[in-house]
Design a protein around this motif. Structure first.
Motif, PDB file in Angstrom:
ATOM      1  N   GLN A  74      -8.700  -3.255   7.968  1.00 22.51           N
ATOM      2  CA  GLN A  74      -9.061  -1.843   8.102  1.00 22.51           C
ATOM      3  C   GLN A  74      -7.861  -1.178   8.752  1.00 22.51           C
ATOM      4  OE1 GLN A  74     -12.705  -0.857  10.297  1.00 22.51           O
ATOM      5  NE2 GLN A  74     -11.585   0.890  11.096  1.00 22.51           N
ATOM      6  N   ILE A  75      -7.165  -0.371   7.993  1.00 18.55           N
ATOM      7  CA  ILE A  75      -5.905   0.182   8.496  1.00 18.55           C
ATOM      8  C   ILE A  75      -5.987   1.701   8.555  1.00 18.55           C
ATOM      9  CG2 ILE A  75      -3.397   0.233   8.206  1.00 18.55           C
ATOM     10  CD1 ILE A  75      -3.648  -2.285   6.495  1.00 18.55           C
ATOM     11  N   HIS A  76      -5.691   2.251   9.728  1.00 18.59           N
ATOM     12  CA  HIS A  76      -5.678   3.699   9.908  1.00 18.59           C
ATOM     13  C   HIS A  76      -4.244   4.181   9.697  1.00 18.59           C
ATOM     14  CE1 HIS A  76      -6.562   7.285  12.841  1.00 18.59           C
ATOM     15  NE2 HIS A  76      -5.979   7.658  11.723  1.00 18.59           N
ATOM     16  N   TYR A  77      -4.036   4.906   8.603  1.00 23.81           N
ATOM     17  CA  TYR A  77      -2.711   5.442   8.307  1.00 23.81           C
ATOM     18  C   TYR A  77      -2.636   6.914   8.693  1.00 23.81           C
ATOM     19  CZ  TYR A  77      -1.759   1.344   5.336  1.00 23.81           C
ATOM     20  OH  TYR A  77      -1.556   0.078   4.872  1.00 23.81           O
ATOM     21  N   SER A  78      -1.542   7.302   9.350  1.00 28.38           N
ATOM     22  CA  SER A  78      -1.274   8.721   9.611  1.00 28.38           C
ATOM     23  C   SER A  78       0.005   9.090   8.862  1.00 28.38           C
ATOM     24  CB  SER A  78      -1.056   8.976  11.104  1.00 28.38           C
ATOM     25  OG  SER A  78      -2.197   8.607  11.831  1.00 28.38           O
ATOM     26  N   HIS A  79      -0.017  10.278   8.273  1.00 31.01           N
ATOM     27  CA  HIS A  79       1.166  10.715   7.508  1.00 31.01           C
ATOM     28  C   HIS A  79       2.126  11.396   8.485  1.00 31.01           C
ATOM     29  CE1 HIS A  79      -0.913  10.205   3.528  1.00 31.01           C
ATOM     30  NE2 HIS A  79      -1.906  10.149   4.397  1.00 31.01           N
ATOM     31  N   HIS A  91       0.857  -1.187   0.000  1.00 32.54           N
ATOM     32  CA  HIS A  91       0.000   0.000   0.000  1.00 32.54           C
ATOM     33  C   HIS A  91       0.891   1.235   0.000  1.00 32.54           C
ATOM     34  CE1 HIS A  91      -3.703   2.213   0.816  1.00 32.54           C
ATOM     35  NE2 HIS A  91      -2.990   2.961   1.645  1.00 32.54           N
ATOM     36  N   LYS A  92       0.623   2.172  -0.929  1.00 28.16           N
ATOM     37  CA  LYS A  92       1.469   3.368  -1.049  1.00 28.16           C
ATOM     38  C   LYS A  92       0.797   4.560  -0.376  1.00 28.16           C
ATOM     39  CE  LYS A  92       4.092   2.356  -5.197  1.00 28.16           C
ATOM     40  NZ  LYS A  92       3.827   0.910  -5.230  1.00 28.16           N
ATOM     41  N   LEU A  93       1.602   5.324   0.375  1.00 26.69           N
ATOM     42  CA  LEU A  93       1.086   6.532   1.024  1.00 26.69           C
ATOM     43  C   LEU A  93       1.830   7.757   0.520  1.00 26.69           C
ATOM     44  CD1 LEU A  93       0.349   4.570   3.696  1.00 26.69           C
ATOM     45  CD2 LEU A  93      -0.033   6.856   4.551  1.00 26.69           C
TER      46      LEU A  93
END
Ligand code: HEC
Length: 457
Positions: A289-294, A149-151
């Motif tokens: 379900q993934i919570h991503y923070s930058h 997964h790319k952010l």
């Protein structure tokens, strides 16, 4: 905070000092504690699960060289019971995963840090725990991973929902599940759900014309992967006063709750109680379900995965769970002490195996109460100072037996004032929503049937 933090240990040391004087003859003859013989066993049992390289704590506390420079900080952290972190009131309930140090362990660590901080004989050193290439549950039978997964470097928090087929050709019973973030810098928290494709199709067909569901959809907003309740939606703070307990209209509590593992700060792997297991039906898929923070300011990639261990023999009991939630509350702007409730009545006798409070940054305290059919009530869990940064599951030891008809009442308090150091914005009312800046008021309950079907299903 620092002022309070630096005063307390002095006070504790004075008390400890006077005790030492009274027992002088003992203190004088007791051998000086050493790292290898006295300190390492405590750290290995209570600390290194987080304090080893690559895990969530900022420093490793495995070897003498690693621990020595931290001696003063360790003394303060254990004297104030800041470490190991744990939020349940010790006067309520018994939890198998209670990590707190005994008074004796605290005084051993204090004595070592205040005296010579000796290494001692390395031959006394116990074997440090093995970390199985990072898996805490041991070597998984199966590992299921998301595609990379790319952010982007910047942007609002992101919720990714990623479905991965299991390709299981028969039903599987899972006794332990561990969610491992691929990139801990950006994965804030994650859940993995089992999705029974056949059951889902049937329920979607049954509910296409459900007016309650249409109404529920009209009171919330979905934007990208985030979801929240509209500010003007009706408000229900006392969920226990209404029939559907202030869930989204039409959404029922289900004991087939598919959540199988979570990665949350401070939470250990999901290892089900002995003799119990969760079912993954043949043909199911798992939904991450993934919570991503930058958080890094750089483009990042992530491959999060879940490791599963299967039962070696058929389980005696099915591990079930219900996720109780109030979706309709509203916390007024600036309110330092806002109460929200939710209730659920069990229509069969059960035994609770774990309780998990879940709120976001304004969460202040939570109490879970059982109201028995006799009218008596008992607090099962009290978290007097909730902290979003430490989300624990409290594993009941022994399981808590509840007769049929017991009503669970959950009371939460929220602090939406400027005095809450975690509060991102005290100037606006807050409602339910998936982003951390919105709120949640959830109580997750794992249980087994007290009168299980044979064979279990
Ligand atoms: C559940 C994981 C976890 C466990 C178990 C744990 N720690 Fe920590 N520890 C952390 C994290 C994360 C931090 C950094 C964030 C913070 O300070 O809250 C930390 C910070 C610290 C610090 C520096 C900051 C402070 O609060 O003084 C010390 C010292 C420390 N830990 C000692 C210990 C000792 C000693 C033990 C065992 C008795 C222990 N920890 C158990 C996760 C853990």
């Amino acid at each position: 905070m620092r002022v309070i933090g630096s005063e307390k240990p002095n006070f504790l040391r004075i008390v400890a000092g006077s005790i030492l004087c009274a027992g002088m003859s003992f203190a004088a003859t007791a051998p000086e504690p050493t790292f290898s013989r006295d300190v390492a066993p405590i750290l290995y049992r209570h600390c290194v699960s987080c304090h080893h390289s690559g895990d969530i704590a900022p420093m490793s506390l495995v070897t003498y060289q690693e621990v020595r420079p931290w001696a003063a900080a360790i003394r303060e952290a254990v004297a104030l019971r800041r470490m190991p972190p744990w939020l349940a009131d010790p006067k309520v309930g018994h939890w198998s995963n209670d990590p707190r140090l005994s008074e004796r362990e605290i005084s051993t660590l204090e004595a070592w840090t205040e005296r010579g901080k000796l290494e001692g004989n390395p031959r006394d050193l116990p074997q440090p725990p093995a970390f199985h290439d990072g898996w805490k549950i041991g070597t998984p039978d199966v590992v299921i991973a998301i595609p990379e997964h790319k952010l982007a470097a910047q942007g609002p928090d992101e919720y990714a929902y990623i479905n991965v087929p299991t390709n299981f050709t028969e039903d599987r019973w899972v006794v332990a599940a561990e969610l491992r973030p691929g990139n801990r810098k950006v994965v804030h928290h994650a859940h993995v759900f089992v999705v029974d494709e056949a059951a889902n199709k049937a329920s979607a067909e049954a509910s296409t014309k459900d007016p309650a569901k249409e109404y529920a959809n009209s009171i919330r907003v979905k934007e990208g992967t985030l979801e929240w309740v509209r500010p003007e939606a009706p408000v229900i703070n006392d969920g226990c006063a209404v029939d559907d307990n202030a869930r989204f209209p039409g959404s029922k509590v289900s004991d087939l709750g598919g959540l199988i593992a979570s990665y949350l700060p401070g939470r250990e792997a999901d290892v089900y109680a002995p003799g119990t297991a969760r079912k993954i039906p043949a043909g199911a898929s798992v939904n991450f379900q993934i919570h991503y923070s930058h958080t890094t300011g750089k483009a990042e990639t992530d491959i999060t995965s879940v490791g599963l261990i299967f039962a070696k023999e058929p389980p005696k009991q099915v591990s079930r769970r219900v996720d109780l939630a109030n979706h309709m509350f509203m916390i007024p702007a600036g309110d330092p002490d806002h109460q929200v409730t939710e209730c659920h009545t069990f229509d069969k006798p059960i035994a609770i195996t774990s309780l998990t409070p879940h709120m976001h940054l304004r969460g202040k305290a939570m109490r879970m109460i059982a109201r028995y059919p006799t009218g008596e009530e008992q607090t099962l869990l009290l978290v007097p100072a909730y902290n979003f940064n430490w989300q624990f599951t409290y594993r009941a030891q022994p399981p808590i037996n509840l007769p049929k008809g017991t009503r669970i009442q959950i009371i939460a308090e929220f602090d939406n004032s400027v005095n809450n150091p975690l509060n991102p914005n005290s100037k606006e009312p807050v409602r339910w929503g998936s982003a951390s800046e919105n709120e949640m008021m959830d109580g997750w309950i794992e249980y087994v049937d007290a009168e299980p079907a044979n064979p279990p299903h």
